[in-house]
Design an enzyme around this catalytic site. Structure first.
Site: not given
Length: 365
Positions: A136-137, A261, A235, A140, A222
């Site tokens: 998700g997100g 993010c 992870g 980054t 993150a």
């Protein structure tokens, strides 16, 4: 079920400046162990499995840790394609300094000292990669100065505690917070919602508690999780020595090119930025966990082992929290041999070149 418990298997994949592991190669290792779990689930649930043959043992939970070559990953919320201008900005060459050393020596500490011909201390210029990630997100960054921690486990396995998706996301957050507190004395906490239990976890933040006002909080780690039939991938990424938000030069700071993010108004920090590099390394020197992974660095050179030591503590913290039977460290040579097998047939030139350099110049010379 306690008798079924197994150790948490931990592989730390080597990255030794200027030879950083390609993200794609770490992903191959992750998929290898994820496939072990999925194959076992197929065999154990198959109605045609011979009843007279014993099932193979279930695979143990595994943690893969590494520091990748520079890369920007786009999450599932990044629905609009990048414009040519945006892509050019992300992939513009990034100057990667050698790992910071305590006391100010080396190029990473001040950027003002030449390296006297030592290739392991010289800065390198690398164009970051860009790829879409199943987490998700939004966007980054991963790269030098971070340690990336990817647990691969079956959330419904009898080898350890079982978790819902939301509880598993919280487990990763709590493991990171506990590691920061135990090793570096940093107080950290989470903000935001880890995401609905029915979907891969959204990007969340771990922030240093350095101010009362929320807008002064800074992101230090993150989180991004993806699940397939309850088997985990991706992870946590923990910032150890990445550039602080005060560095706005996009040729040096990867954070200057993005809103990490999608969190407008919140900076990005690191362990070194919060406690200072000298103190961080002094604290790491006190950490005496068994080490059987790299084993080639001079013990006095904490900069060389910083990511591995932090990953080792994170592994032990995770093992205790999932109820595994300790941590089984996989030797560095075994990890390299596994990667060589995985790229033998269809590995990219970048992946094979990295492994050749690790073998010939750094790893087992």
């Amino acid at each position: 079920m306690a008798s079924l418990r197994r150790p948490l298997r931990h592989l730390h994949l080597p990255s030794i400046h200027p030879h950083y592991i390609p993200y794609s190669l770490a992903s191959r290792v992750q998929e290898h162990f994820r496939r072990e779990h999925l194959d076992f689930k197929d065999i154990s649930s198959s109605p045609t499995a011979p009843s007279h043959q014993p099932l193979p043992p279930p695979p143990p939970p595994t943690l893969i840790s590494f520091t990748p070559a520079p890369i920007y990953t786009l999450g599932r919320r990044q629905t609009a394609p990048l414009t040519p201008t945006e892509l050019a900005r992300l992939t513009a060459p990034l100057r990667i300094r050698a790992p910071l050393r305590a006391g100010g020596s080396g190029s990473g500490a001040s950027g003002s000292r030449r390296e006297d011909g030592d290739p392991t201390r010289a800065p390198v210029t690398v164009p970051p990669s860009v790829l879409h990630s199943p987490r998700g997100g939004l966007t980054t960054y991963h790269g030098p100065g971070q340690v990336v921690l990817w647990p691969v486990l079956d959330l419904k396995s009898a080898l350890h505690r079982q978790f819902t998706v939301k509880c598993y996301a919280r487990l990763l957050e709590d493991t990171t917070i506990a590691t920061l507190a135990a090793v570096f004395g940093l107080e950290a906490f989470t903000t935001g919602d880890p995401g609905p239990a029915s979907a891969p976890s959204e990007e969340d933040v771990v922030v240093v508690d350095g101010a009362e006002e929320e807008e002064e909080m800074a992101k230090i780690a993150a989180l991004g999780v993806h699940l397939r039939r309850h088997v985990t991938s991706l992870g946590t990424a923990l910032n150890l020595t990445t550039p602080p938000p005060t560095v706005t030069d996009e040729t040096v700071s990867p954070w200057a090119r993005i809103v990490a993010c999608g969190l407008e108004g919140r900076g990005v920090t690191s362990v070194a930025g919060e406690v200072g590099l000298k103190r961080a390394d002094a604290l790491l020197r006190k950490f005496q966990a068994p080490r059987a992974t790299l084993g080639l660095f001079l013990e006095a050179d904490v900069a060389g082992m910083r990511e591995e030591l932090v990953a080792g503590y994170w592994a032990e913290e995770l093992s205790g929290r999932i109820g595994a039977q300790g941590v089984e460290e996989v030797g560095g040579e075994e990890a390299v041999e596994l990667m060589e097998r995985l790229v033998r047939d269809d590995g990219t030139a970048e992946e094979k070149g990295y492994l050749e350099r690790v073998r010939e110049e750094v790893w087992l010379t």
